[in-house]
Design an enzyme around this catalytic site. Structure first.
Site, PDB file in Angstrom:
ATOM      1  NE  ARG A 136      -3.722   0.308   2.158  1.00  0.00           N
ATOM      2  CZ  ARG A 136      -4.393  -1.021   3.096  1.00  0.00           C
ATOM      3  NH1 ARG A 136      -3.661  -0.992   4.266  1.00  0.00           N
ATOM      4  NH2 ARG A 136      -4.982  -1.285   3.063  1.00  0.00           N
ATOM      5  N   PRO A 137       0.841   2.151  -0.846  1.00  0.00           N
ATOM      6  CG  PRO A 137       0.793   3.223  -3.371  1.00  0.00           C
ATOM      7  CD  PRO A 137      -0.107   1.949  -2.392  1.00  0.00           C
ATOM      8  CB  CYS A 138       2.520   4.652   2.990  1.00  0.00           C
ATOM      9  SG  CYS A 138       3.392   4.497   4.119  1.00  0.00           S
ATOM     10  CG  HIS A 139       6.708   4.144  -1.459  1.00  0.00           C
ATOM     11  ND1 HIS A 139       5.798   2.820  -1.592  1.00  0.00           N
ATOM     12  CD2 HIS A 139       6.423   3.937  -3.085  1.00  0.00           C
ATOM     13  CE1 HIS A 139       5.691   2.331  -2.535  1.00  0.00           C
ATOM     14  NE2 HIS A 139       6.291   3.222  -3.142  1.00  0.00           N
ATOM     15  NE  ARG A 140       3.911   4.178  -5.805  1.00  0.00           N
ATOM     16  CZ  ARG A 140       2.513   2.959  -6.507  1.00  0.00           C
ATOM     17  NH1 ARG A 140       1.501   3.523  -6.342  1.00  0.00           N
ATOM     18  NH2 ARG A 140       2.958   2.051  -6.213  1.00  0.00           N
TER      19      ARG A 140
END
Length: 170
Positions: A136-140
């Site tokens: 789940r791309p919280c790094h984005r």
């Protein structure tokens, strides 16, 4: 009766990844992914008594992660175990909508949810509690100033993922 909690570890460019899940008849491979944790992660999951180590329960999940780290996969097709508050789930749904190789700000996530400017901190807190790092791309999600902020597994890992996706150049 609650589903049995299973776990395994896998090697990755970010270090050993701890995968946890719940047995699920509807999930591919029989496991709904509950968490993806990295070494020294703030708030990372720790294996609890009674959990079962399973090398086979995460086969499809591991294949997708390996393909992602190899630059071959841009979108995960996995079943997730339910978790979090209603607000966190709404924030996490917005994370799932961020396209591969792009970034958005915390404020943009709040706006997409129809939340006020005051809610940006609550959005940031919910993002910080995302149990599915990488997947789940919280790094984005970046700061309004364009800087990298707040990644539970460390900013160097956030930077690595954004470079992998082509969202950071140089």
């Amino acid at each position: 009766m609650t589903a049995a909690r299973v776990y395994t570890t896998m090697e990755s460019p970010l270090g050993d990844v701890l995968l946890t899940g719940e047995e699920s008849a509807s999930a591919p491979g029989g496991t709904a992914l509950a968490s993806v944790s990295l070494p020294e992660q703030k708030g990372g999951v720790l294996v609890a008594d009674g959990w079962l180590r399973s090398a086979t329960a995460f086969g499809e999940i591991e294949r997708q992660l390996e393909r992602y780290f190899a630059g071959e996969l841009t979108d995960f097709a996995l079943h997730y175990a339910r978790g979090g508050t209603e607000f966190q789930q709404r924030v996490w749904q917005e994370l799932d909508r961020i396209p591969y190789g792009t970034t958005v700000t915390y404020g943009e996530i709040a706006r997409r949810m129809g939340a006020s400017r005051i809610a940006v901190r609550a959005v940031g807190s919910a993002i910080g509690r995302n149990p599915l790092l990488v997947v789940r791309p919280c790094h984005r999600v970046i700061g309004s100033d364009g800087a990298l902020h707040g990644y539970a597994a460390g900013l160097e890992r956030k930077e690595h993922l954004l470079r992998l996706e082509g969202a950071l150049v140089a």
